[in-house]
Design an enzyme around this catalytic site. Structure first.
Site, short mmCIF file in Angstrom:
data_model
loop_
_atom_site.label_atom_id
_atom_site.label_comp_id
_atom_site.label_asym_id
_atom_site.label_seq_id
_atom_site.Cartn_x
_atom_site.Cartn_y
_atom_site.Cartn_z
N TYR A 3 27.45 48.91 46.36
CA TYR A 3 28.83 49.36 46.56
C TYR A 3 29.10 49.81 47.99
CZ TYR A 3 33.08 52.11 46.32
OH TYR A 3 34.33 52.63 46.55
N ASP B 4 32.56 46.90 38.44
CA ASP B 4 34.01 46.89 38.21
C ASP B 4 34.78 46.66 39.52
OD1 ASP B 4 32.71 49.68 38.38
OD2 ASP B 4 34.73 50.04 39.12
N LYS C 127 29.00 51.06 31.18
CA LYS C 127 30.22 51.80 31.52
C LYS C 127 31.40 50.83 31.60
CE LYS C 127 32.10 54.95 34.90
NZ LYS C 127 31.98 55.28 36.33
C1 B12 Z 1 41.89 47.80 44.55
C2 B12 Z 1 41.87 49.30 44.59
C3 B12 Z 1 40.73 49.92 45.10
C4 B12 Z 1 39.53 49.16 45.61
C5 B12 Z 1 39.81 48.75 47.07
C6 B12 Z 1 39.10 47.49 47.44
C7 B12 Z 1 39.54 47.03 48.79
N1 B12 Z 1 38.60 46.57 49.55
O1 B12 Z 1 40.71 47.12 49.12
C8 B12 Z 1 38.40 50.21 45.46
C9 B12 Z 1 37.79 50.09 44.08
C10 B12 Z 1 37.32 50.15 46.51
C11 B12 Z 1 39.22 51.47 45.53
C12 B12 Z 1 38.68 52.67 45.86
C13 B12 Z 1 39.40 53.83 45.90
N2 B12 Z 1 40.71 53.98 45.55
CO1 B12 Z 1 41.86 52.56 45.03
N3 B12 Z 1 42.97 51.36 44.19
C14 B12 Z 1 42.96 50.05 44.12
C15 B12 Z 1 44.14 49.55 43.28
C16 B12 Z 1 43.63 49.30 41.87
C17 B12 Z 1 44.87 48.29 43.75
C18 B12 Z 1 45.30 48.30 45.22
C19 B12 Z 1 45.57 46.88 45.62
O2 B12 Z 1 44.66 46.17 45.99
N4 B12 Z 1 46.82 46.42 45.44
C20 B12 Z 1 47.17 45.04 45.68
C21 B12 Z 1 47.76 44.89 47.11
C22 B12 Z 1 48.05 43.42 47.41
O3 B12 Z 1 48.97 45.60 47.11
P1 B12 Z 1 49.31 46.65 48.29
O4 B12 Z 1 48.10 47.36 48.70
O5 B12 Z 1 50.48 47.45 47.87
O6 B12 Z 1 49.78 45.73 49.49
C23 B12 Z 1 51.02 45.04 49.48
C24 B12 Z 1 52.13 45.86 50.12
O7 B12 Z 1 51.95 47.25 49.98
C25 B12 Z 1 52.14 45.42 51.54
N5 B12 Z 1 51.22 46.04 52.50
C26 B12 Z 1 50.14 46.81 52.30
N6 B12 Z 1 49.57 47.12 53.49
C27 B12 Z 1 50.29 46.51 54.46
C28 B12 Z 1 50.19 46.52 55.84
C29 B12 Z 1 51.12 45.81 56.62
C30 B12 Z 1 51.00 45.79 58.09
C31 B12 Z 1 52.16 45.12 55.98
C32 B12 Z 1 53.13 44.39 56.79
C33 B12 Z 1 52.28 45.13 54.61
C34 B12 Z 1 51.34 45.82 53.85
O8 B12 Z 1 51.81 44.07 51.45
C35 B12 Z 1 50.88 43.86 50.39
C36 B12 Z 1 51.22 42.58 49.71
O9 B12 Z 1 52.50 42.67 49.17
C37 B12 Z 1 45.12 50.75 43.32
C38 B12 Z 1 45.94 50.98 42.05
C39 B12 Z 1 47.08 49.99 41.96
N7 B12 Z 1 47.12 49.24 40.90
O10 B12 Z 1 47.88 49.91 42.87
C40 B12 Z 1 44.14 51.91 43.52
C41 B12 Z 1 44.57 53.12 44.35
C42 B12 Z 1 45.35 52.65 45.55
N8 B12 Z 1 43.30 53.71 44.77
C43 B12 Z 1 43.34 55.00 44.82
C44 B12 Z 1 42.27 55.85 45.19
C45 B12 Z 1 42.51 57.34 45.13
C46 B12 Z 1 41.03 55.30 45.57
C47 B12 Z 1 39.82 56.15 45.98
C48 B12 Z 1 40.18 56.98 47.17
C49 B12 Z 1 39.30 56.93 44.78
C50 B12 Z 1 38.08 57.73 45.18
N9 B12 Z 1 38.32 58.96 45.61
O11 B12 Z 1 37.00 57.23 45.10
C51 B12 Z 1 38.72 55.12 46.28
C52 B12 Z 1 38.19 55.22 47.70
C53 B12 Z 1 38.80 54.26 48.63
C54 B12 Z 1 39.10 54.83 50.03
N10 B12 Z 1 38.18 55.47 50.72
O12 B12 Z 1 40.23 54.70 50.44
C55 B12 Z 1 44.69 55.54 44.38
C56 B12 Z 1 45.57 56.06 45.51
C57 B12 Z 1 46.36 57.26 45.00
C58 B12 Z 1 47.39 57.65 45.99
N11 B12 Z 1 48.64 57.23 45.78
O13 B12 Z 1 47.06 58.33 46.94
C59 B12 Z 1 45.27 54.31 43.61
C60 B12 Z 1 46.80 54.21 43.60
C61 B12 Z 1 44.73 54.41 42.17
C62 B12 Z 1 45.05 55.76 41.56
N12 B12 Z 1 46.16 55.88 40.88
O14 B12 Z 1 44.27 56.69 41.70
N13 B12 Z 1 40.53 51.26 45.19
C1 LIG Z 2 29.72 52.63 42.34
C2 LIG Z 2 30.62 53.50 43.15
N1 LIG Z 2 30.13 54.33 44.07
C3 LIG Z 2 30.93 55.14 44.80
C4 LIG Z 2 32.30 55.17 44.59
C5 LIG Z 2 33.14 56.18 45.32
O1 LIG Z 2 33.31 55.84 46.64
P1 LIG Z 2 32.97 56.92 47.77
O2 LIG Z 2 31.52 56.70 48.06
O3 LIG Z 2 33.90 56.56 48.87
O4 LIG Z 2 33.22 58.28 47.22
C6 LIG Z 2 32.87 54.31 43.67
C7 LIG Z 2 34.35 54.31 43.50
O5 LIG Z 2 34.91 53.76 42.64
C8 LIG Z 2 32.01 53.46 42.91
O6 LIG Z 2 32.51 52.65 41.98
#
Ligand code: B12
Ligand SMILES: Cc1ncc(COP(=O)(O)O)c(C=O)c1O
Ligand code: B12
Ligand SMILES: Cc1ncc(COP(=O)(O)O)c(C=O)c1O
Lengths: 245, 518, 245, 518
Positions: D265, D300, D372
């Site tokens: 991860y 996941d 899980k």
């Molecule tokens: C995928 C995801 C992850 C993945 C990310 C993988 C990756 N490499 O991106 C993983 C599993 C790693 C992850 C981890 C975390 N996540 Co997350 N994640 C999501 C999730 C499920 C989907 C986001 C996504 O990909 N959307 C799809 C994209 C295409 O949509 P988008 O981002 O909105 O982008 C569109 C527009 O916004 C716009 N856009 C976006 N950026 C930009 C930039 C520019 C320049 C332009 C023009 C347009 C643009 O264009 C895009 C296309 O239309 C959301 C929940 C949800 N369903 O929204 C939570 C969510 C965003 N995650 C959240 C959180 C809290 C985390 C964590 C911080 C949790 C934690 N403490 O461990 C971690 C740590 C990540 C970190 N350090 O930031 C929260 C944020 C809460 C908030 N509002 O503050 C959410 C909302 C889930 C929740 N309800 O808790 N996450």
């Molecule tokens: C396997 C695993 N490790 C760690 C994390 C948390 O990320 P961080 O190391 O940024 O707290 C996640 C978040 O979903 C995870 O799935």
């Protein structure tokens, strides 16, 4: 259709649904408190149709009722698209014509935010909603720095790449992280550049309010469901105009 | 779908023959009586429409006049067409007006007068039936042109604003969003009115009045939508209450496609006299049979007043009775939307599997009937999120047990009559379940003597015991004892008994004659 | 704990959820209109997290945000139970002592409303929520007229039975049917009786606001989740006091 | 639960042996390297706590000083305990302070000095391990006293306020409402910090910092709740990011019960250097094994960046690799909370049955691991009603396929970090599904070559092909190519590589020695 009311099942009935939690034990008083809040929100009559204790200290409410506010659609200001949607072909052509070189964008997800799916959807060839990303555009050079990029790093790379535009993504919004990071970013660029030379600053993310450009010190904000085509078209519009003026 | 319960055919046959035994005396009773509504329906079939300035229909005015002069027991046809043949008026409408002005006197014709009256009546009523036949053919044509829904179950949605002009856009929206059947529920009061209101109406409570004009308006609107959507959208209303026979007739004339039409609902839940109901019910079903209308029965209602587990077998018994009465009246299997519902208290352990057992039992007892699967209502609360969840599991049972008609549940069931958005959310719920889990029935194979099969057998056994008891001390007694929905309704109580008469020897009704002919 | 805010995930964050429909086509303007309504309800910032077209003429919204109203629990007036909960035994005893005869209640569901489950829950032996209904009380005579009873019928029976209290149920609330019917009923009783002799008027139903007695001209209103014991205890309280005064 | 897929044992064995082949070179690499975090974890085991006035932990200060004098490649133990034996300070804390004041110089002891240093280090680190052993026995005692959850799956809930003092009441509320496991997620930044913050913290973003004090506070609070509820409520945190080994150690010392701890991860989703991650990961798993902690892996996550249908086999492959690395590090089957998720686009036809197929495959590939089961996230939207529905079907898959740990989904997934009410509603959702449909697995019998069984076999076959490819051109290459979650991470890229060293000949670390001893 200037003045409207919400529609439940009859024109003008003004019906809405609300839910929230109050930090107080479940009781008749709590129900009254829930109703009071609904009334203050302009809902009258407000029916507490569900109230449930969540542990000893909290109560959850579902309320239905008629809200007495009117919606005036003429008062709505939205950031309407003030540029034409171009095809990749048209974008490439316009860039060539206006800049006589490739347009460089530097993209990143700044701060500690690691959500790259959004910015990648805009930048990567793969794209979004059936539209190819900016990398697909022959006349656009894309430098995608990925996630968790610090503002200084970003500014430095923008310099090094002579970026025309900087694209920043912010997805985490808790405690307004996205706003704070964006302001820090725009400030840093104003620091580092004479206002003429500053690259175009564009931020995006699902929870941004597109009307906040002023406040955040950026040129444009994109929100939910943005497509790469919109972004490319905007860049042409903004940069070409800039040269023009 | 190969059967999952493998019910014992002998037991099933036994259940049916008991239902027949229990129902036959009721049919005999129905054959020996007529009602004001049956007679008015006959006049409407003959083309009598409209109402006097204070809105009481000419059918009622004429019926009352006739009754005043010669009584009800001979039927309305002989005296009325006798008067017409005598030239008292050149058509029914005119006659009705004169009659209510007191300027006609009715008599019972005899000999050749009677023969002429009979002939004239038969001709005119026959024309009405042919109009119904034409509407049926029209439906068949349109269904061929626009097609039936692709998926089973058909998706059935309710509109209930009370205002036909609000109902229409909501119905069209619902159709666009995926509804295959639209039901316009009726204003709370209507079932107790002994006349059918006239014209387009805008002031119903929690439902819209059933009138010929409202029928016409809504059917026309849905024809539009059907065309737009390339899918024939069906229209449902309620042949129930004191005017059951007339409303059935109007439904046939305005090409409604389904009618709520239960043999006991009016008795139990509207306190309408049992005799009145059974007589009206038989006539209305003969009309529905002729009109190619699918009926929906109301067993679901029992589970709103009685417990869905304890009373499960009363649903099965009622379905068997409804089936018998329907078949006797000429309805075919494809027209039997027998009702049942997802009303078990969600707190009951294994409640979901109990629902599956009950739904499967109905499915396999009535393999050729469409079956109408009704959503949770009684245990819905103001917690709309929970409500949305329960509706999803209701939908899942529908998909896993191959129900024919799915009445879409609303998350706001405990709060308001459906909002536009409730309907849209509810359809999204149905779509997800059917699309994502529609095929799950393939993997759903209850063990031959597992929890589900055993429960189904138990309910069937209890049903047979109850039917035995009913055969012994009559269905009317059972109803009086509160067997169904815990509602106690004695045979001599309830509304509308004064509108019933035992047929006299020379009773004549061309409608029944023609309807029974085939 | 007088002044409160809604609780999302932190004390004082004031977060609420709202949903409603606006009768306008889905568009950016619609989103703005949805946000405008939320703002007028005091929600700021208001995030339109979901907006969906429902056909060509309607848009459905889900909105989250921080409401800036405060809840003042001291301002809440609720109809607190101002009488003691008695056991059936105590009720019977009190009735005997005060009236020296059985207490007669006439119950009905009036108008075209046919929902008897609620009134039956109060009156029938079977009862509700584990409590036996009024029929179970030796010293209470219950006359349950069932549903769809007209107001004149009700008044007449009340007379005939010399009713001490009349219990009316109203479940259908569409177009305020329950309010209209209740007012009609109480008016008729004021008509028919000298104010001294008028039986106690009690209405109930899931969507009544218990504070509306004045407006509806009744002595008491019972709502969601009422139990027979509460009703019996109230009757004793009210009737005994009445005699007392 | 008798197996529903009847996977071919030969194929399954083949998959495992390929995973072993693919993983072994990584293990060898891990054995040959150490990292600053592994060494700091060793110091923490020996009892070094606290931080200097600007919050940088003494473990870091001491490590840096040692590294400055003699480098990292020999490990921290020899130079440190040599200094202590030499009497440079009477304990580690003192030594760390002097070292950071620059008033101690470190050397690599030789001969008898080295032996003495080794003995002293082993003694002191051993004491630390015994403290972890004691915590493990304590857990076993409390579980015996307060009991395990009655139902499977265990109900796992997240708190994420960023403020430990808000987290605590929310966690206790959640426990009261039915949570069996509470996870405190971490602030967004923490995984990239090369030190573990100190003390109770209140300012995390979208999560709360993992600190020893926060661990202690929350574990104490949950002990209270466990007592109140008569059910041992487990606590989870994240052994991930640059300080994986230290956090694993702190978790063992503070009796955390589960830790998120994935072998890849950090590489994929935090861009941490692969070598750094694999080395840290092995040490942390040895600690978890010793502490009796259940690990949760992160497959996941792949399905949030890659498509859940196309990439289904990458989840299986990763689970097999995680299993191999875990076993190699001494973890037992009951400690393997292998991750997978309900992330198929709900619009995909039969998506629910596809989820069932994937979940069953995992269940039957790893019959003795808890597994899980993670809720929908990627396809959740602002439509919270739809969200609540999807979570219900996620719960149903959990119940139908016998998952061990169910991470409860939130209807607001796409909107905010969970609200108090979201959690309460979500638990109500889980309770309904388990109570109403918990037994449905008995009736769920996919046909041996029906849709579900076929899909499962297909995914297993694709997994074997992928493993074959990985064995050929190494796991590091596969990671660099974006095999997992479409994230491309080259072996020489990413953060924290500067904290890695190849072990020198005389490398000594009492912790690893003791952990490997058993
Ligand atoms: C995928 C995801 C992850 C993945 C990310 C993988 C990756 N490499 O991106 C993983 C599993 C790693 C992850 C981890 C975390 N996540 Co997350 N994640 C999501 C999730 C499920 C989907 C986001 C996504 O990909 N959307 C799809 C994209 C295409 O949509 P988008 O981002 O909105 O982008 C569109 C527009 O916004 C716009 N856009 C976006 N950026 C930009 C930039 C520019 C320049 C332009 C023009 C347009 C643009 O264009 C895009 C296309 O239309 C959301 C929940 C949800 N369903 O929204 C939570 C969510 C965003 N995650 C959240 C959180 C809290 C985390 C964590 C911080 C949790 C934690 N403490 O461990 C971690 C740590 C990540 C970190 N350090 O930031 C929260 C944020 C809460 C908030 N509002 O503050 C959410 C909302 C889930 C929740 N309800 O808790 N996450
Ligand atoms: C396997 C695993 N490790 C760690 C994390 C948390 O990320 P961080 O190391 O940024 O707290 C996640 C978040 O979903 C995870 O799935
Ligand atoms: C059961 C039921 C029926 C049954 C009624 C059977 C019967 N004999 O009662 C049947 C199936 C017949 C039925 C029919 C209809 N129903 Co209905 N029905 C319900 C349902 C599912 C449950 C009501 C119930 O029994 N609640 C349980 C009882 C115990 O609770 P309660 O009534 O609130 O009573 C408690 C308190 O309110 C209080 N109380 C109530 N009365 C009194 C009186 C006194 C004196 C006191 C002290 C206390 C008291 O004490 C009780 C115990 O705590 C509700 C939906 C729901 N889940 O609420 C819809 C509902 C009430 N029905 C509704 C409608 C519209 C109808 C119809 C009019 C639809 C139609 N047009 O055909 C028909 C016609 C009935 C008519 N003419 O009135 C709507 C009303 C909408 C509105 N707010 O106006 C509802 C809300 C469903 C909906 N969302 O559309 N219904
Ligand atoms: C079988 C049946 N008939 C009729 C009705 C409608 O009642 P009413 O006759 O009052 O319109 C219902 C209501 O649910 C019903 O189920």
């Amino acid at each position: 259709m200037a003045i409207l009311r919400p529609y439940g099942d009859t024109t003008g009935d003004g019906m809405v649904q609300v839910s929230f939690t109050l930090p107080m034990p479940h009781s008749k008083v709590a129900d009254g408190a829930g109703q009071q809040l609904a009334n203050k929100m302009g809902i009258d009559p407000a029916l507490v149709v569900h109230s449930k204790p969540m542990g000893p200290d909290f109560t959850f409410f579902v309320i239905y009722g008629r809200v007495n506010h009117l919606v005036d659609t003429d008062q709505v200001e939205v950031v309407e698209r003030d540029y034409d949607l171009l095809t990749p072909k048209e974008v490439n052509f316009a860039v060539k014509k206006a800049l006589r070189r490739r347009l460089t964008v530097v993209g990143a997800c700044i701060g500690t935010d690691a959500h790259t799916v959004g910015i990648d959807a805009i930048l990567n060839i793969k794209g979004f909603a059936g539209e190819k990303g900016l990398e697909y555009y022959r006349e656009i050079k894309v430098v995608n720095l990925g996630a968790q990029v610090s503002v200084p790093q970003l500014v430095e790379r923008a310099h090094a790449e002579k970026a025309d535009a900087v694209l920043v993504s912010q997805v985490v919004t808790q405690r307004d992280a996205h706003l704070l990071n964006t302001k820090e970013m725009s400030a840093a660029f104003r620091e580092a550049y004479p206002s003429q030379k500053r690259p175009l600053l564009v931020v995006g993310g699902p929870r941004f309010d597109e009307a906040m450009t002023e406040e955040l010190g950026v040129d444009r904000i994109f929100s939910r469901g943005t497509t790469p085509g919109e972004v490319a078209s905007y860049l042409v519009h903004a940069l070409v105009n800039r040269r023009a003026s | 779908m190969k059967t999952k319960l493998e019910l014992d055919p002998v037991t099933v046959r036994k259940a049916r023959s008991l239902a027949r035994k229990a129902g036959r005396p009721i049919v005999r009773m129905a054959q020996q009586h007529t009602t004001v509504s049956v007679e008015r329906a006959t006049l409407r079939l003959a083309g009598l429409q409209g109402a006097d300035p204070d809105g009481s229909p000419w059918a009622n005015r004429l019926m009352d006049a006739v009754r005043g002069d010669v009584g009800l027991e001979h039927g309305v046809a002989l005296p009325v067409w006798d008067a017409l043949v005598r030239g008292e008026a050149e058509d029914l409408a005119m006659l009705a007006q004169k009659a209510s002005a007191g300027s006609v006197r009715f008599r019972l014709p005899e000999g050749r007068d009677a023969t002429r009256a009979r002939a004239a009546a038969t001709k005119q009523v026959g024309a009405g039936l042919r109009r119904i036949d034409a509407r049926r053919r029209e439906r068949e044509r349109l269904v061929k042109r626009w097609g039936d829904p692709e998926q089973k179950p058909w998706i059935y949605l309710i509109v209930a604003t009370g205002d036909i002009y609000e109902d229409i856009p909501q119905a069209q929206n619902a159709a666009r969003a995926g509804a295959d059947v639209i039901a316009v529920i009726r204003s709370t009061g209507q079932s107790l009115l002994d006349f059918v209101p006239e014209g387009a109406t805008r002031e119903g409570f929690a439902g819209t009045y059933a009138t010929q004009e409202n029928f016409r308006l809504m059917r026309a609107a849905l024809d539009e939508s059907s065309k737009e959507l390339g899918r024939y959208v069906r229209l449902t209303n309620y042949a129930s209450g004191l005017c059951m026979p007339e409303i059935a007739t109007l439904a046939g004339l305005e090409r409604l496609d389904m009618m709520l039409n239960d043999s006991m609902y009016g008795i139990l839940f509207r306190d309408i006299n049992p005799v009145r109901t059974f007589v009206d019910q038989r006539f209305s079903r003969q009309v529905h049979a002729r009109a190619g209308i699918i009926i929906n029965t109301g067993e679901d209602n029992y589970l709103t007043t009685a417990d869905a587990v304890e009373a499960a077998h009363t649903v099965t018994v009622s379905q068997l009775l409804n089936e018998y009465f329907a078949k006797e009246a000429g309805l075919e299997d494809w027209q039997l939307g027998l009702g049942h519902a997802f009303e078990i208290n969600p707190e009951v352990p294994e409640s979901f599997r109990l629902e599956l057992a009950h739904a499967l039992l109905a499915r396999e007892l009535f393999p050729h009937a469409p079956l109408k699967w009704m959503p949770p209502t009684r245990h819905m609360t103001g917690d709309v999120f929970r409500g949305y969840l329960l509706d999803a599991f209701f939908n899942l049972v529908g998909a896993m047990t191959g129900q024919g008609i799915l009445l879409v549940g609303m998350m706001t069931e405990a709060v308001v009559t459906p909002w536009l958005s409730d309907r849209d959310l509810a359809l999204q719920n149905v779509r997800y379940v059917l699309n994502a889990a529609g095929g799950l029935h393939e993997d759903f194979r209850p063990h031959p003597d597992g929890f589900i099969a055993q429960r189904a057998r138990q309910v069937l056994a209890e049903s047979i015991d109850l039917l035995d008891a009913i055969v012994d001390d009559t269905l009317l007694e059972a109803i009086a004892d509160g067997t169904f929905g815990l509602m106690k309704r004695p045979a001599d109580g309830g509304r509308g008994l004064d509108g019933v008469a035992k047929k006299a020897g020379e009773y004549f009704n061309p409608a029944t004659d023609l309807l029974e002919a085939r």
